[in-house]
Write a protein that holds these residues in place. Structure first.
Motif, PDB file in Angstrom:
ATOM      1  N   GLN A 188       0.825  -1.205   0.000  1.00 41.66           N
ATOM      2  CA  GLN A 188       0.000   0.000   0.000  1.00 41.66           C
ATOM      3  C   GLN A 188       0.865   1.264   0.000  1.00 41.66           C
ATOM      4  O   GLN A 188       0.556   2.236  -0.697  1.00 41.66           O
ATOM      5  CB  GLN A 188      -0.927  -0.006   1.228  1.00 41.66           C
ATOM      6  CG  GLN A 188      -2.046  -1.030   1.172  1.00 41.66           C
ATOM      7  CD  GLN A 188      -1.605  -2.439   1.530  1.00 41.66           C
ATOM      8  OE1 GLN A 188      -0.440  -2.701   1.831  1.00 41.66           O
ATOM      9  NE2 GLN A 188      -2.550  -3.365   1.501  1.00 41.66           N
ATOM     10  N   ALA A 189       1.966   1.233   0.757  1.00 32.32           N
ATOM     11  CA  ALA A 189       2.867   2.389   0.789  1.00 32.32           C
ATOM     12  C   ALA A 189       3.535   2.597  -0.571  1.00 32.32           C
ATOM     13  O   ALA A 189       3.680   3.742  -1.036  1.00 32.32           O
ATOM     14  CB  ALA A 189       3.927   2.192   1.876  1.00 32.32           C
ATOM     15  N   LEU A 190       3.938   1.510  -1.219  1.00 30.94           N
ATOM     16  CA  LEU A 190       4.555   1.616  -2.540  1.00 30.94           C
ATOM     17  C   LEU A 190       3.582   2.219  -3.553  1.00 30.94           C
ATOM     18  O   LEU A 190       3.945   3.087  -4.355  1.00 30.94           O
ATOM     19  CB  LEU A 190       5.017   0.244  -3.019  1.00 30.94           C
ATOM     20  CG  LEU A 190       6.268  -0.349  -2.361  1.00 30.94           C
ATOM     21  CD1 LEU A 190       6.459  -1.788  -2.807  1.00 30.94           C
ATOM     22  CD2 LEU A 190       7.499   0.477  -2.687  1.00 30.94           C
ATOM     23  N   LEU A 191       2.335   1.755  -3.514  1.00 33.16           N
ATOM     24  CA  LEU A 191       1.330   2.274  -4.441  1.00 33.16           C
ATOM     25  C   LEU A 191       1.009   3.734  -4.146  1.00 33.16           C
ATOM     26  O   LEU A 191       0.791   4.526  -5.066  1.00 33.16           O
ATOM     27  CB  LEU A 191       0.062   1.414  -4.365  1.00 33.16           C
ATOM     28  CG  LEU A 191       0.206  -0.035  -4.836  1.00 33.16           C
ATOM     29  CD1 LEU A 191      -1.085  -0.813  -4.609  1.00 33.16           C
ATOM     30  CD2 LEU A 191       0.608  -0.100  -6.308  1.00 33.16           C
ATOM     31  N   ASP A 192       0.989   4.089  -2.870  1.00 34.72           N
ATOM     32  CA  ASP A 192       0.760   5.488  -2.506  1.00 34.72           C
ATOM     33  C   ASP A 192       1.858   6.385  -3.085  1.00 34.72           C
ATOM     34  O   ASP A 192       1.585   7.454  -3.654  1.00 34.72           O
ATOM     35  CB  ASP A 192       0.729   5.656  -0.980  1.00 34.72           C
ATOM     36  CG  ASP A 192      -0.584   5.201  -0.361  1.00 34.72           C
ATOM     37  OD1 ASP A 192      -1.597   5.153  -1.082  1.00 34.72           O
ATOM     38  OD2 ASP A 192      -0.590   4.897   0.849  1.00 34.72           O
ATOM     39  N   MET A 193       3.099   5.955  -2.931  1.00 33.24           N
ATOM     40  CA  MET A 193       4.219   6.757  -3.422  1.00 33.24           C
ATOM     41  C   MET A 193       4.217   6.879  -4.942  1.00 33.24           C
ATOM     42  O   MET A 193       4.671   7.875  -5.497  1.00 33.24           O
ATOM     43  CB  MET A 193       5.546   6.162  -2.943  1.00 33.24           C
ATOM     44  CG  MET A 193       5.786   6.331  -1.452  1.00 33.24           C
ATOM     45  SD  MET A 193       7.451   5.834  -0.923  1.00 33.24           S
ATOM     46  CE  MET A 193       7.381   4.065  -1.191  1.00 33.24           C
ATOM     47  N   ALA A 194       3.679   5.838  -5.608  1.00 35.86           N
ATOM     48  CA  ALA A 194       3.615   5.845  -7.071  1.00 35.86           C
ATOM     49  C   ALA A 194       2.329   6.491  -7.586  1.00 35.86           C
ATOM     50  O   ALA A 194       2.124   6.573  -8.794  1.00 35.86           O
ATOM     51  CB  ALA A 194       3.728   4.418  -7.598  1.00 35.86           C
ATOM     52  N   HIS A 195       1.471   6.957  -6.660  1.00 36.70           N
ATOM     53  CA  HIS A 195       0.195   7.592  -7.018  1.00 36.70           C
ATOM     54  C   HIS A 195      -0.691   6.661  -7.846  1.00 36.70           C
ATOM     55  O   HIS A 195      -1.334   7.080  -8.808  1.00 36.70           O
ATOM     56  CB  HIS A 195       0.437   8.906  -7.770  1.00 36.70           C
ATOM     57  CG  HIS A 195       1.305   9.870  -7.040  1.00 36.70           C
ATOM     58  ND1 HIS A 195       0.892  10.538  -5.894  1.00 36.70           N
ATOM     59  CD2 HIS A 195       2.589  10.269  -7.260  1.00 36.70           C
ATOM     60  CE1 HIS A 195       1.874  11.317  -5.464  1.00 36.70           C
ATOM     61  NE2 HIS A 195       2.916  11.171  -6.263  1.00 36.70           N
ATOM     62  N   VAL A 196      -0.693   5.384  -7.437  1.00 38.71           N
ATOM     63  CA  VAL A 196      -1.539   4.386  -8.081  1.00 38.71           C
ATOM     64  C   VAL A 196      -2.761   4.148  -7.199  1.00 38.71           C
ATOM     65  O   VAL A 196      -2.622   3.877  -6.003  1.00 38.71           O
ATOM     66  CB  VAL A 196      -0.774   3.056  -8.285  1.00 38.71           C
ATOM     67  CG1 VAL A 196      -1.712   1.973  -8.817  1.00 38.71           C
ATOM     68  CG2 VAL A 196       0.397   3.257  -9.230  1.00 38.71           C
ATOM     69  N   LYS A 197      -3.939   4.253  -7.768  1.00 38.86           N
ATOM     70  CA  LYS A 197      -5.167   4.050  -6.997  1.00 38.86           C
ATOM     71  C   LYS A 197      -5.387   2.561  -6.749  1.00 38.86           C
ATOM     72  O   LYS A 197      -5.171   1.736  -7.638  1.00 38.86           O
ATOM     73  CB  LYS A 197      -6.364   4.633  -7.748  1.00 38.86           C
ATOM     74  CG  LYS A 197      -6.322   6.149  -7.900  1.00 38.86           C
ATOM     75  CD  LYS A 197      -7.547   6.645  -8.651  1.00 38.86           C
ATOM     76  CE  LYS A 197      -7.511   8.162  -8.812  1.00 38.86           C
ATOM     77  NZ  LYS A 197      -8.699   8.660  -9.562  1.00 38.86           N
ATOM     78  N   TYR A 198      -5.837   2.233  -5.544  1.00 43.15           N
ATOM     79  CA  TYR A 198      -6.063   0.831  -5.207  1.00 43.15           C
ATOM     80  C   TYR A 198      -7.233   0.703  -4.239  1.00 43.15           C
ATOM     81  O   TYR A 198      -7.677   1.679  -3.629  1.00 43.15           O
ATOM     82  CB  TYR A 198      -4.806   0.213  -4.590  1.00 43.15           C
ATOM     83  CG  TYR A 198      -4.294   0.905  -3.338  1.00 43.15           C
ATOM     84  CD1 TYR A 198      -4.726   0.514  -2.067  1.00 43.15           C
ATOM     85  CD2 TYR A 198      -3.382   1.950  -3.424  1.00 43.15           C
ATOM     86  CE1 TYR A 198      -4.255   1.138  -0.930  1.00 43.15           C
ATOM     87  CE2 TYR A 198      -2.904   2.580  -2.292  1.00 43.15           C
ATOM     88  CZ  TYR A 198      -3.344   2.176  -1.036  1.00 43.15           C
ATOM     89  OH  TYR A 198      -2.880   2.807   0.091  1.00 43.15           O
ATOM     90  N   THR A 199      -7.727  -0.519  -4.107  1.00 37.96           N
ATOM     91  CA  THR A 199      -8.856  -0.782  -3.219  1.00 37.96           C
ATOM     92  C   THR A 199      -8.369  -1.071  -1.798  1.00 37.96           C
ATOM     93  O   THR A 199      -7.222  -1.450  -1.578  1.00 37.96           O
ATOM     94  CB  THR A 199      -9.663  -2.000  -3.707  1.00 37.96           C
ATOM     95  OG1 THR A 199      -8.786  -3.140  -3.749  1.00 37.96           O
ATOM     96  CG2 THR A 199     -10.242  -1.754  -5.092  1.00 37.96           C
ATOM     97  N   GLY A 200      -9.265  -0.903  -0.838  1.00 36.47           N
ATOM     98  CA  GLY A 200      -8.954  -1.271   0.534  1.00 36.47           C
ATOM     99  C   GLY A 200      -8.333  -0.151   1.342  1.00 36.47           C
ATOM    100  O   GLY A 200      -8.270   1.008   0.923  1.00 36.47           O
ATOM    101  N   SER A 201      -7.849  -0.510   2.517  1.00 41.35           N
ATOM    102  CA  SER A 201      -7.280   0.462   3.458  1.00 41.35           C
ATOM    103  C   SER A 201      -5.910   0.939   3.010  1.00 41.35           C
ATOM    104  O   SER A 201      -5.234   0.283   2.217  1.00 41.35           O
ATOM    105  CB  SER A 201      -7.169  -0.174   4.849  1.00 41.35           C
ATOM    106  OG  SER A 201      -8.426  -0.590   5.323  1.00 41.35           O
ATOM    107  N   GLY A 202      -5.502   2.090   3.546  1.00 34.38           N
ATOM    108  CA  GLY A 202      -4.187   2.648   3.258  1.00 34.38           C
ATOM    109  C   GLY A 202      -3.087   1.928   4.013  1.00 34.38           C
ATOM    110  O   GLY A 202      -3.327   0.949   4.731  1.00 34.38           O
ATOM    111  N   HIS A 203      -1.853   2.434   3.872  1.00 31.50           N
ATOM    112  CA  HIS A 203      -0.714   1.704   4.435  1.00 31.50           C
ATOM    113  C   HIS A 203      -0.719   1.664   5.964  1.00 31.50           C
ATOM    114  O   HIS A 203      -0.383   0.647   6.567  1.00 31.50           O
ATOM    115  CB  HIS A 203       0.610   2.283   3.913  1.00 31.50           C
ATOM    116  CG  HIS A 203       0.893   3.682   4.341  1.00 31.50           C
ATOM    117  ND1 HIS A 203       0.392   4.778   3.673  1.00 31.50           N
ATOM    118  CD2 HIS A 203       1.622   4.168   5.377  1.00 31.50           C
ATOM    119  CE1 HIS A 203       0.816   5.877   4.262  1.00 31.50           C
ATOM    120  NE2 HIS A 203       1.550   5.535   5.295  1.00 31.50           N
ATOM    121  N   LEU A 204      -1.137   2.750   6.618  1.00 29.96           N
ATOM    122  CA  LEU A 204      -1.107   2.755   8.081  1.00 29.96           C
ATOM    123  C   LEU A 204      -2.161   1.822   8.657  1.00 29.96           C
ATOM    124  O   LEU A 204      -1.864   1.007   9.541  1.00 29.96           O
ATOM    125  CB  LEU A 204      -1.321   4.176   8.610  1.00 29.96           C
ATOM    126  CG  LEU A 204      -1.333   4.311  10.135  1.00 29.96           C
ATOM    127  CD1 LEU A 204      -0.032   3.791  10.733  1.00 29.96           C
ATOM    128  CD2 LEU A 204      -1.566   5.779  10.542  1.00 29.96           C
TER     129      LEU A 204
END
Length: 271
Positions: A107-123
């Motif tokens: 989730q953190a990797l996708l956040d940094m790459a600005h890729v949208k994804y389903t479900g909860s965030g990294h924290l």
């Protein structure tokens, strides 16, 4: 929409992820979406592999650690976010179970790459995957949870603070992998050793006998309470994923008062 479904991975729940992931792919295509199945350990899942997965089963036990280590040799998680299958997707559907797919790493990797994804965030993902941290937050929110200790612990500490039996399990693992119910003091060390194969932190928790109830939460609404009745003493890996090894009753046979209490606890945990 263009959707990439991430499934498989290198955790002990790999087979679970593949079995559920292929169903997600099929369901999304059935809704008219353009879908690609992507395994972080192997790459894009071919049509032939999809057909094979759609007829396969999870199995009665998780993959061995040796088998998973071989799968992990091919993982390209650090370079995952540069792949066109993710970059070109309108959204990434996370169908990974356990490990880096569920503990906030991906989730953190996708956040940094600005890729949208389903479900909860990294924290939220990291906190939810860590049983020790989760239980501390539950206690703070007045959500009932069994007493526990974190290894290393002595038999005397466990007997004095928790009593026997206890549940010994990896702190950051799912599907009851590496979990043991310890009823005799002489079995504690072996159970901790087994759990430590799957995580660097091991939890020893008071065993609470009772019914296996489950409550889904959608938005801010608690869904009907269900009861899972396993064939074994506990709802273990085999009972979870083998047809006929558990009975699910929806709604559970509870009084209105008990139902409301369980739903309120679920909402408090979710929030």
């Amino acid at each position: 929409m263009k959707i990439t479904v991430l499934m498989g991975g290198t955790s002990s729940e790999r087979n679970v992820s593949l079995a559920s992931g292929i169903r997600i792919v099929q369901a999304l295509r059935g809704r008219g979406h353009t879908v690609i199945g992507l395994d972080p350990a192997r790459g894009v899942i071919s049509a032939a592999e999809e057909r094979e997965l759609s007829t396969g089963k999870v199995g009665t036990a998780p993959p061995s650690l040796e088998a998973l280590s071989k799968v992990a040799e091919g993982t390209f998680l650090p370079n995952l976010t540069s792949m066109k299958e993710l970059r070109s997707a309108d959204v990434v559907f996370l169908g990974l179970h356990g490990g880096q797919g569920e503990d906030g790493t991906l989730q953190a990797l996708l956040d940094m790459a600005h890729v949208k994804y389903t479900g909860s965030g990294h924290l939220a993902s990291a906190l939810a995957m860590d049983k020790d941290l989760s239980k501390k937050l539950f206690r703070a929110a007045d959500v009932k949870t069994a007493d526990w200790l974190m290894a290393p612990v002595t038999v005397e500490q466990v007997e004095g603070m928790l009593g026997l039996p206890v549940v010994v399990k990896p702190s950051k693992e799912g599907s009851t992998v590496g979990l043991s119910v310890v009823k005799k003091r002489g079995d504690l060390a072996a159970a901790i050793e087994e759990a430590s194969k799957y995580d660097d932190e091991v939890m020893v928790e008071r065993f609470v006998p009772g019914r296996e109830l489950t409550v889904g939460v959608l938005g801010d609404v608690a869904l009907p309470v269900g009861e899972i009745i396993p064939k074994h003493e506990i709802y273990d890996y085999e009972c979870k994923y083998t047809p006929g090894m558990a009975v699910e009753e929806f709604p559970a046979k509870l009084s209105r008062e008990a139902t409301e209490k369980v739903q309120q606890q679920a909402l408090s945990a979710f929030r």
